[in-house]
Scaffold this motif. Structure first.
Motif, PDB file in Angstrom:
ATOM      1  N   ASN A 140      13.651   7.626  10.855  1.00  0.00           N
ATOM      2  CA  ASN A 140      13.161   7.730  12.233  1.00  0.00           C
ATOM      3  C   ASN A 140      11.746   7.167  12.383  1.00  0.00           C
ATOM      4  O   ASN A 140      10.931   7.684  13.143  1.00  0.00           O
ATOM      5  CB  ASN A 140      13.212   9.176  12.736  1.00  0.00           C
ATOM      6  CG  ASN A 140      14.624   9.646  12.956  1.00  0.00           C
ATOM      7  OD1 ASN A 140      15.493   8.859  13.306  1.00  0.00           O
ATOM      8  ND2 ASN A 140      14.864  10.921  12.735  1.00  0.00           N
ATOM      9  N   ASN A 141      11.467   6.099  11.658  1.00  0.00           N
ATOM     10  CA  ASN A 141      10.170   5.432  11.735  1.00  0.00           C
ATOM     11  C   ASN A 141      10.384   4.115  12.486  1.00  0.00           C
ATOM     12  O   ASN A 141      10.510   3.052  11.890  1.00  0.00           O
ATOM     13  CB  ASN A 141       9.615   5.190  10.330  1.00  0.00           C
ATOM     14  CG  ASN A 141       8.174   4.772  10.351  1.00  0.00           C
ATOM     15  OD1 ASN A 141       7.611   4.536  11.415  1.00  0.00           O
ATOM     16  ND2 ASN A 141       7.578   4.680   9.174  1.00  0.00           N
TER      17      ASN A 141
ATOM     18  N   MET B 206      17.644  -3.786  -3.173  1.00  0.00           N
ATOM     19  CA  MET B 206      17.788  -3.453  -1.780  1.00  0.00           C
ATOM     20  C   MET B 206      17.331  -4.646  -0.937  1.00  0.00           C
ATOM     21  O   MET B 206      16.281  -5.228  -1.189  1.00  0.00           O
ATOM     22  CB  MET B 206      16.954  -2.208  -1.466  1.00  0.00           C
ATOM     23  CG  MET B 206      17.106  -1.751  -0.042  1.00  0.00           C
ATOM     24  SD  MET B 206      16.290  -0.189   0.297  1.00  0.00           S
ATOM     25  CE  MET B 206      17.626   0.917   0.001  1.00  0.00           C
ATOM     26  N   LEU B 207      18.109  -4.984   0.056  1.00  0.00           N
ATOM     27  CA  LEU B 207      17.809  -6.106   0.932  1.00  0.00           C
ATOM     28  C   LEU B 207      16.923  -5.655   2.094  1.00  0.00           C
ATOM     29  O   LEU B 207      16.857  -4.470   2.431  1.00  0.00           O
ATOM     30  CB  LEU B 207      19.104  -6.699   1.469  1.00  0.00           C
ATOM     31  CG  LEU B 207      20.089  -7.219   0.425  1.00  0.00           C
ATOM     32  CD1 LEU B 207      21.372  -7.657   1.095  1.00  0.00           C
ATOM     33  CD2 LEU B 207      19.481  -8.340  -0.370  1.00  0.00           C
ATOM     34  N   ILE B 208      16.254  -6.630   2.713  1.00  0.00           N
ATOM     35  CA  ILE B 208      15.332  -6.310   3.808  1.00  0.00           C
ATOM     36  C   ILE B 208      16.080  -5.711   5.001  1.00  0.00           C
ATOM     37  O   ILE B 208      15.568  -4.832   5.692  1.00  0.00           O
ATOM     38  CB  ILE B 208      14.495  -7.550   4.214  1.00  0.00           C
ATOM     39  CG1 ILE B 208      13.414  -7.182   5.229  1.00  0.00           C
ATOM     40  CG2 ILE B 208      15.371  -8.659   4.755  1.00  0.00           C
ATOM     41  CD1 ILE B 208      12.324  -6.346   4.661  1.00  0.00           C
ATOM     42  N   GLY B 209      17.302  -6.147   5.218  1.00  0.00           N
ATOM     43  CA  GLY B 209      18.098  -5.578   6.309  1.00  0.00           C
ATOM     44  C   GLY B 209      18.409  -4.107   6.082  1.00  0.00           C
ATOM     45  O   GLY B 209      18.430  -3.311   7.026  1.00  0.00           O
ATOM     46  N   ASP B 210      18.639  -3.739   4.822  1.00  0.00           N
ATOM     47  CA  ASP B 210      18.881  -2.334   4.495  1.00  0.00           C
ATOM     48  C   ASP B 210      17.627  -1.493   4.723  1.00  0.00           C
ATOM     49  O   ASP B 210      17.712  -0.350   5.183  1.00  0.00           O
ATOM     50  CB  ASP B 210      19.335  -2.200   3.039  1.00  0.00           C
ATOM     51  CG  ASP B 210      20.677  -2.866   2.794  1.00  0.00           C
ATOM     52  OD1 ASP B 210      21.474  -2.962   3.743  1.00  0.00           O
ATOM     53  OD2 ASP B 210      20.909  -3.300   1.645  1.00  0.00           O
ATOM     54  N   VAL B 211      16.477  -2.045   4.390  1.00  0.00           N
ATOM     55  CA  VAL B 211      15.219  -1.322   4.607  1.00  0.00           C
ATOM     56  C   VAL B 211      14.984  -1.097   6.097  1.00  0.00           C
ATOM     57  O   VAL B 211      14.608   0.002   6.521  1.00  0.00           O
ATOM     58  CB  VAL B 211      14.038  -2.095   3.978  1.00  0.00           C
ATOM     59  CG1 VAL B 211      12.714  -1.436   4.335  1.00  0.00           C
ATOM     60  CG2 VAL B 211      14.196  -2.194   2.474  1.00  0.00           C
ATOM     61  N   ILE B 212      15.225  -2.134   6.900  1.00  0.00           N
ATOM     62  CA  ILE B 212      15.038  -2.010   8.353  1.00  0.00           C
ATOM     63  C   ILE B 212      16.004  -0.979   8.923  1.00  0.00           C
ATOM     64  O   ILE B 212      15.625  -0.119   9.728  1.00  0.00           O
ATOM     65  CB  ILE B 212      15.211  -3.384   9.030  1.00  0.00           C
ATOM     66  CG1 ILE B 212      14.072  -4.317   8.609  1.00  0.00           C
ATOM     67  CG2 ILE B 212      15.262  -3.237  10.543  1.00  0.00           C
ATOM     68  CD1 ILE B 212      14.265  -5.760   9.031  1.00  0.00           C
ATOM     69  N   GLU B 213      17.261  -1.032   8.486  1.00  0.00           N
ATOM     70  CA  GLU B 213      18.254  -0.075   8.968  1.00  0.00           C
ATOM     71  C   GLU B 213      17.878   1.358   8.585  1.00  0.00           C
ATOM     72  O   GLU B 213      18.009   2.284   9.395  1.00  0.00           O
ATOM     73  CB  GLU B 213      19.622  -0.420   8.395  1.00  0.00           C
ATOM     74  CG  GLU B 213      20.724   0.500   8.855  1.00  0.00           C
ATOM     75  CD  GLU B 213      22.064   0.166   8.235  1.00  0.00           C
ATOM     76  OE1 GLU B 213      23.043   0.811   8.626  1.00  0.00           O
ATOM     77  OE2 GLU B 213      22.118  -0.723   7.363  1.00  0.00           O
ATOM     78  N   THR B 214      17.375   1.547   7.379  1.00  0.00           N
ATOM     79  CA  THR B 214      16.959   2.872   6.933  1.00  0.00           C
ATOM     80  C   THR B 214      15.806   3.399   7.776  1.00  0.00           C
ATOM     81  O   THR B 214      15.771   4.585   8.125  1.00  0.00           O
ATOM     82  CB  THR B 214      16.530   2.820   5.451  1.00  0.00           C
ATOM     83  OG1 THR B 214      17.617   2.339   4.672  1.00  0.00           O
ATOM     84  CG2 THR B 214      16.117   4.196   4.955  1.00  0.00           C
TER      85      THR B 214
END
Length: 53
Positions: A15-16, A1-9
């Motif tokens: 909703n954090n 998982m990429l950092i952009g995916d984590v931020i988007e999630t």
């Protein structure tokens, strides 16, 4: 998982917003540090084109 995916999630599913904003800020700081290092070590030769922005 990429950092952009984590931020988007964090923004969309979890909703954090605080964690998403903090991760985005840390990523931005890391990119600015990398650019500063590239400018410092890449600006030795005047003939190659100058500053990376």
């Amino acid at each position: 998982m990429l950092i952009g995916d984590v931020i988007e999630t964090q923004f969309q599913s979890a909703n954090n917003y605080n964690l998403g904003a903090a991760l985005s800020f840390v990523l931005m700081i890391l990119i600015l540090i990398c650019l500063a290092v590239m400018n410092y070590f890449g600006a030795d030769d005047e003939n190659e084109g100058g500053v990376i922005i």
